[in-house]
Design a protein around this motif. Structure first.
Motif, PDB file in Angstrom:
ATOM      1  N   SER A  27       6.942  57.364  15.581  1.00  0.00           N
ATOM      2  CA  SER A  27       7.794  56.280  16.062  1.00  0.00           C
ATOM      3  C   SER A  27       9.245  56.650  15.829  1.00  0.00           C
ATOM      4  N   THR A  29      13.377  54.748  15.665  1.00  0.00           N
ATOM      5  CA  THR A  29      14.151  53.512  15.588  1.00  0.00           C
ATOM      6  C   THR A  29      15.578  53.795  16.025  1.00  0.00           C
ATOM      7  N   LYS A  68       8.044  42.009  20.914  1.00  0.00           N
ATOM      8  CA  LYS A  68       7.334  43.265  21.137  1.00  0.00           C
ATOM      9  C   LYS A  68       6.688  43.232  22.504  1.00  0.00           C
ATOM     10  N   ARG A  71       4.557  49.253  23.562  1.00  0.00           N
ATOM     11  CA  ARG A  71       4.833  50.087  22.388  1.00  0.00           C
ATOM     12  C   ARG A  71       6.280  49.968  21.913  1.00  0.00           C
ATOM     13  N   THR A  86      12.474  49.693  18.210  1.00  0.00           N
ATOM     14  CA  THR A  86      11.484  50.622  17.683  1.00  0.00           C
ATOM     15  C   THR A  86      10.511  50.989  18.800  1.00  0.00           C
ATOM     16  N   GLU A  88       6.956  53.020  19.376  1.00  0.00           N
ATOM     17  CA  GLU A  88       5.813  53.497  18.598  1.00  0.00           C
ATOM     18  C   GLU A  88       4.883  54.351  19.452  1.00  0.00           C
ATOM     19  N   ASN A  89       4.026  55.107  18.759  1.00  0.00           N
ATOM     20  CA  ASN A  89       3.022  55.938  19.413  1.00  0.00           C
ATOM     21  C   ASN A  89       3.663  56.770  20.525  1.00  0.00           C
TER      22      ASN A  89
END
Length: 187
Positions: A27, A29, A68, A71, A86, A88-89
């Motif tokens: 991930s 940020t 959210k 991802r 953020t 992710e994955n």
């Protein structure tokens, strides 16, 4: 008025990093800061090199609550005037040009962020080598990215079927054959 400093891009009232790096499957940020007076405005994260045609992936709702979508998540810290995105994955094709932005009447405020994704050389990848599903183990560092049949080991439906159903069944049958063919004691 746009100013450029190494490592940061400044577009009037919003700042952010010019480049962010992430590892595949990990991930990353991104923090973008904004000036006083923009606290309750909607903030967004958008993908695409062209400012006018970029695709907004996620946006805040005017509060400090995290939002959210798929991802990607975004959270606005209005007290410190920073919003955090953020991802992710991460996948290799996530590498692209993105924008931190503030929605306002007229033209939104925004700053460009270049995202690069580096391959994770520790992740084993299962590669389909023939149409009959013969499998070969290939380290990620040497994996062919041009092959449409290259898949992650755990996301393969056939692998999960093999692991959860066929493998225990075959082991059970092997045990039964060995038990039937065991040497008999003679009395």
């Amino acid at each position: 008025m746009n100013l450029c400093f190494p490592g940061y891009s400044i577009a009037t009232e919003i700042t952010g990093p010019t480049t962010v790096n992430g590892l595949e499957w990990g991930s990353l940020t991104v923090q973008c800061a904004y000036g006083s007076g923009w606290e309750t405005y909607l903030k967004w994260w958008c993908r695409g090199a062209d400012w006018n045609g970029c695709n907004i992936l996620v946006r805040t709702n005017g509060s400090e609550q995290e939002v959210k979508k798929n991802r990607v998540s975004i959270r606005d810290n209005q007290k410190n005037r920073i919003f955090t995105v953020t991802m992710e994955n991460l996948k290799r094709d996530d590498a692209d040009s993105y924008w931190c932005g503030i929605e306002k009447t007229g033209i939104d405020l925004g700053v460009n962020v270049q995202v690069t994704i580096k391959p994770d050389t520790q992740t084993p990848v299962l590669e389909w080598t023939t149409a009959t599903a013969s499998l070969a183990f290939t380290p990620a560092a040497t994996q062919k990215t041009s092959s449409p049949l290259t898949r992650s080991l755990l996301s393969s439906t056939h692998f999960l079927f093999l692991l959860l159903l066929e493998l225990p069944l075959l082991l059970g049958m092997l045990g039964a054959v060995l038990w039937v063919n065991r040497p008999q004691r003679r009395s």
